[in-house]
Write a protein that holds these residues in place. Structure first.
Motif, PDB file in Angstrom:
ATOM      1  N   VAL A 154      47.298  26.865  26.017  1.00 16.13           N
ATOM      2  CA  VAL A 154      47.784  26.520  26.887  1.00 16.13           C
ATOM      3  C   VAL A 154      48.979  28.309  27.463  1.00 16.13           C
ATOM      4  O   VAL A 154      48.548  28.019  28.255  1.00 16.13           O
ATOM      5  CB  VAL A 154      48.211  25.872  27.654  1.00 16.13           C
ATOM      6  CG1 VAL A 154      49.058  25.438  28.519  1.00 16.13           C
ATOM      7  CG2 VAL A 154      47.534  24.886  27.752  1.00 16.13           C
ATOM      8  N   ILE A 155      49.613  28.470  26.416  1.00 16.20           N
ATOM      9  CA  ILE A 155      50.509  29.760  26.634  1.00 16.20           C
ATOM     10  C   ILE A 155      49.574  30.057  26.682  1.00 16.20           C
ATOM     11  O   ILE A 155      49.895  31.467  27.225  1.00 16.20           O
ATOM     12  CB  ILE A 155      51.907  29.730  26.195  1.00 16.20           C
ATOM     13  CG1 ILE A 155      52.294  28.222  26.461  1.00 16.20           C
ATOM     14  CG2 ILE A 155      52.534  30.242  25.922  1.00 16.20           C
ATOM     15  CD1 ILE A 155      53.828  27.912  25.165  1.00 16.20           C
ATOM     16  N   ASN A 156      48.906  30.848  25.941  1.00  6.67           N
ATOM     17  CA  ASN A 156      47.904  31.624  25.107  1.00  6.67           C
ATOM     18  C   ASN A 156      47.157  32.520  26.021  1.00  6.67           C
ATOM     19  O   ASN A 156      46.926  33.900  26.428  1.00  6.67           O
ATOM     20  CB  ASN A 156      47.841  31.711  23.932  1.00  6.67           C
ATOM     21  CG  ASN A 156      46.483  33.290  23.702  1.00  6.67           C
ATOM     22  OD1 ASN A 156      45.638  33.091  23.233  1.00  6.67           O
ATOM     23  ND2 ASN A 156      47.460  33.952  23.110  1.00  6.67           N
ATOM     24  N   GLY A 157      46.841  31.201  26.882  1.00  3.16           N
ATOM     25  CA  GLY A 157      45.381  31.134  28.067  1.00  3.16           C
ATOM     26  C   GLY A 157      45.900  31.894  29.237  1.00  3.16           C
ATOM     27  O   GLY A 157      45.236  32.734  29.789  1.00  3.16           O
ATOM     28  N   LEU A 158      47.818  31.871  29.538  1.00  2.56           N
ATOM     29  CA  LEU A 158      48.256  31.813  30.454  1.00  2.56           C
ATOM     30  C   LEU A 158      48.741  33.373  30.335  1.00  2.56           C
ATOM     31  O   LEU A 158      48.412  34.168  31.785  1.00  2.56           O
ATOM     32  CB  LEU A 158      49.485  30.711  30.698  1.00  2.56           C
ATOM     33  CG  LEU A 158      48.864  29.949  31.554  1.00  2.56           C
ATOM     34  CD1 LEU A 158      50.538  28.563  30.932  1.00  2.56           C
ATOM     35  CD2 LEU A 158      48.138  29.897  33.115  1.00  2.56           C
ATOM     36  N   GLN A 159      48.912  33.641  29.789  1.00  7.18           N
ATOM     37  CA  GLN A 159      49.515  35.302  28.944  1.00  7.18           C
ATOM     38  C   GLN A 159      48.058  36.024  29.107  1.00  7.18           C
ATOM     39  O   GLN A 159      48.187  37.412  29.647  1.00  7.18           O
ATOM     40  CB  GLN A 159      49.488  35.562  27.539  1.00  7.18           C
ATOM     41  CG  GLN A 159      50.211  36.932  26.711  1.00  7.18           C
ATOM     42  CD  GLN A 159      50.267  36.431  25.414  1.00  7.18           C
ATOM     43  OE1 GLN A 159      49.991  35.932  25.460  1.00  7.18           O
ATOM     44  NE2 GLN A 159      50.806  37.412  25.229  1.00  7.18           N
ATOM     45  N   GLY A 160      46.632  35.521  28.694  1.00  8.17           N
ATOM     46  CA  GLY A 160      45.559  36.303  28.669  1.00  8.17           C
ATOM     47  C   GLY A 160      45.119  36.585  30.355  1.00  8.17           C
ATOM     48  O   GLY A 160      44.372  37.689  30.737  1.00  8.17           O
ATOM     49  N   CYS A 161      45.263  35.539  31.006  1.00  9.34           N
ATOM     50  CA  CYS A 161      45.189  36.093  32.527  1.00  9.34           C
ATOM     51  C   CYS A 161      46.240  37.182  32.719  1.00  9.34           C
ATOM     52  O   CYS A 161      45.425  37.543  33.593  1.00  9.34           O
ATOM     53  CB  CYS A 161      45.533  34.577  32.951  1.00  9.34           C
ATOM     54  SG  CYS A 161      45.030  34.935  34.625  1.00  9.34           S
ATOM     55  N   TYR A 162      46.747  36.598  32.940  1.00  2.55           N
ATOM     56  CA  TYR A 162      47.949  37.760  32.875  1.00  2.55           C
ATOM     57  C   TYR A 162      47.317  39.011  32.699  1.00  2.55           C
ATOM     58  O   TYR A 162      47.146  40.066  33.388  1.00  2.55           O
ATOM     59  CB  TYR A 162      49.317  37.875  32.111  1.00  2.55           C
ATOM     60  CG  TYR A 162      50.196  38.877  32.842  1.00  2.55           C
ATOM     61  CD1 TYR A 162      50.883  39.389  33.944  1.00  2.55           C
ATOM     62  CD2 TYR A 162      50.956  39.887  31.486  1.00  2.55           C
ATOM     63  CE1 TYR A 162      51.574  40.941  33.994  1.00  2.55           C
ATOM     64  CE2 TYR A 162      51.331  40.887  31.831  1.00  2.55           C
ATOM     65  CZ  TYR A 162      51.843  41.439  32.926  1.00  2.55           C
ATOM     66  OH  TYR A 162      52.762  42.123  33.151  1.00  2.55           O
ATOM     67  N   LEU A 163      47.230  39.414  31.467  1.00  2.01           N
ATOM     68  CA  LEU A 163      46.800  40.309  30.508  1.00  2.01           C
ATOM     69  C   LEU A 163      45.479  41.348  31.163  1.00  2.01           C
ATOM     70  O   LEU A 163      45.965  42.651  31.708  1.00  2.01           O
ATOM     71  CB  LEU A 163      46.882  40.187  29.058  1.00  2.01           C
ATOM     72  CG  LEU A 163      48.017  39.988  28.659  1.00  2.01           C
ATOM     73  CD1 LEU A 163      47.827  39.625  27.203  1.00  2.01           C
ATOM     74  CD2 LEU A 163      49.021  41.587  28.699  1.00  2.01           C
ATOM     75  N   HIS A 164      44.507  40.160  31.518  1.00  2.00           N
ATOM     76  CA  HIS A 164      43.456  40.921  32.030  1.00  2.00           C
ATOM     77  C   HIS A 164      43.177  40.976  33.375  1.00  2.00           C
ATOM     78  O   HIS A 164      42.560  42.118  33.631  1.00  2.00           O
ATOM     79  CB  HIS A 164      42.401  39.334  31.932  1.00  2.00           C
ATOM     80  CG  HIS A 164      41.759  39.320  30.951  1.00  2.00           C
ATOM     81  ND1 HIS A 164      40.290  38.639  30.631  1.00  2.00           N
ATOM     82  CD2 HIS A 164      42.564  39.847  29.902  1.00  2.00           C
ATOM     83  CE1 HIS A 164      40.733  38.479  29.142  1.00  2.00           C
ATOM     84  NE2 HIS A 164      41.172  38.902  28.560  1.00  2.00           N
ATOM     85  N   ILE A 165      44.662  40.532  34.313  1.00  2.00           N
ATOM     86  CA  ILE A 165      44.493  40.710  35.971  1.00  2.00           C
ATOM     87  C   ILE A 165      45.184  42.412  35.338  1.00  2.00           C
ATOM     88  O   ILE A 165      44.931  42.781  36.248  1.00  2.00           O
ATOM     89  CB  ILE A 165      45.167  39.737  36.363  1.00  2.00           C
ATOM     90  CG1 ILE A 165      44.465  38.644  36.781  1.00  2.00           C
ATOM     91  CG2 ILE A 165      45.757  40.038  37.888  1.00  2.00           C
ATOM     92  CD1 ILE A 165      44.598  37.961  37.308  1.00  2.00           C
ATOM     93  N   ARG A 166      46.026  42.493  34.527  1.00  2.00           N
ATOM     94  CA  ARG A 166      47.205  43.600  34.259  1.00  2.00           C
ATOM     95  C   ARG A 166      45.725  45.227  34.134  1.00  2.00           C
ATOM     96  O   ARG A 166      45.825  45.946  35.032  1.00  2.00           O
ATOM     97  CB  ARG A 166      48.618  43.402  33.462  1.00  2.00           C
ATOM     98  CG  ARG A 166      48.837  45.315  33.324  1.00  2.00           C
ATOM     99  CD  ARG A 166      50.101  45.055  32.431  1.00  2.00           C
ATOM    100  NE  ARG A 166      49.079  44.919  30.974  1.00  2.00           N
ATOM    101  CZ  ARG A 166      49.702  44.994  30.067  1.00  2.00           C
ATOM    102  NH1 ARG A 166      51.316  44.939  29.901  1.00  2.00           N
ATOM    103  NH2 ARG A 166      49.452  45.414  28.502  1.00  2.00           N
ATOM    104  N   GLY A 167      44.893  44.484  33.426  1.00  2.00           N
ATOM    105  CA  GLY A 167      43.805  45.388  32.827  1.00  2.00           C
ATOM    106  C   GLY A 167      43.294  45.682  34.258  1.00  2.00           C
ATOM    107  O   GLY A 167      42.751  46.770  34.414  1.00  2.00           O
ATOM    108  N   ILE A 168      42.996  45.013  35.124  1.00  2.00           N
ATOM    109  CA  ILE A 168      41.988  45.786  35.907  1.00  2.00           C
ATOM    110  C   ILE A 168      42.434  45.837  37.224  1.00  2.00           C
ATOM    111  O   ILE A 168      42.278  47.425  37.653  1.00  2.00           O
ATOM    112  CB  ILE A 168      41.564  44.067  36.684  1.00  2.00           C
ATOM    113  CG1 ILE A 168      39.940  43.238  35.732  1.00  2.00           C
ATOM    114  CG2 ILE A 168      40.619  44.632  38.102  1.00  2.00           C
ATOM    115  CD1 ILE A 168      40.578  41.473  36.497  1.00  2.00           C
ATOM    116  N   LYS A 169      43.952  45.778  36.615  1.00  2.56           N
ATOM    117  CA  LYS A 169      44.383  46.460  38.193  1.00  2.56           C
ATOM    118  C   LYS A 169      44.919  48.276  37.240  1.00  2.56           C
ATOM    119  O   LYS A 169      45.009  48.888  38.012  1.00  2.56           O
ATOM    120  CB  LYS A 169      46.251  46.044  38.037  1.00  2.56           C
ATOM    121  CG  LYS A 169      45.799  44.637  39.084  1.00  2.56           C
ATOM    122  CD  LYS A 169      47.308  44.212  39.118  1.00  2.56           C
ATOM    123  CE  LYS A 169      48.427  44.561  39.540  1.00  2.56           C
ATOM    124  NZ  LYS A 169      49.001  44.005  39.735  1.00  2.56           N
TER     125      LYS A 169
END
Length: 150
Positions: A85-100
């Motif tokens: 769960v924690i890694n998935g939340l981190q991944g969501c942050y990293l993916h959104i950061r990657g898009i930005k």
């Protein structure tokens, strides 16, 4: 028909620990495979892309152990699941950061062609299934070799 009725009764009464443990293991296997293919297609451009391939597969043996052992379902499975769960939340942050960080920033085009913003949350759902399994009561399945651990 009796098996189906028993299964439905178990679900209705919250006795779903074994089944949900097994589903967590299966979901982790499928999810880890999808993560590998997606991150490999991106050439593992960021070293953080390896983390879900380390974390998510931990639910495979943990979920299998939770199917056979009440103790594992209450100890090992929730630890592995919380990490997912924690890694998935981190991944969501990293993916959104990657898009930005893409040229043009947060645009519809970058959302469609960049890292999938919400895909890591699907891995978090697998972890959530494992956490839920740890909270449920155990089904009364009689498996060969069931002993005092049941």
């Amino acid at each position: 028909m009796k098996i189906l009725n028993t299964a439905l009764h178990d679900v209705r009464t919250g006795r779903f620990e074994r089944t949900l443990s097994a589903l967590t293991a299966a979901g982790a296997a499928v999810t880890a495979g999808e993560i590998y293919l997606s991150h490999d297609a991106a050439s593992f451009g960021n070293k953080m892309m390896y983390w879900p391939l380390v974390v998510v597969p931990t639910a495979i043996p943990a979920g299998a152990a939770g199917f056979f052992s009440r103790r594992a379902a209450r100890t090992v499975l929730p630890v592995a699941s919380a990490a997912i769960v924690i890694n998935g939340l981190q991944g969501c942050y990293l993916h959104i950061r990657g898009i930005k960080q893409r040229p043009g920033g947060f645009t519809k085009y970058n959302m469609e062609s960049g890292p999938p913003a919400f895909a890591p949350l699907l891995a978090s759902l697998v972890g959530g299934m494992g956490l839920l399994a740890a909270l449920l009561r155990r089904e009364d399945l009689q498996l060969p070799g069931d002993g005092e651990d049941h």
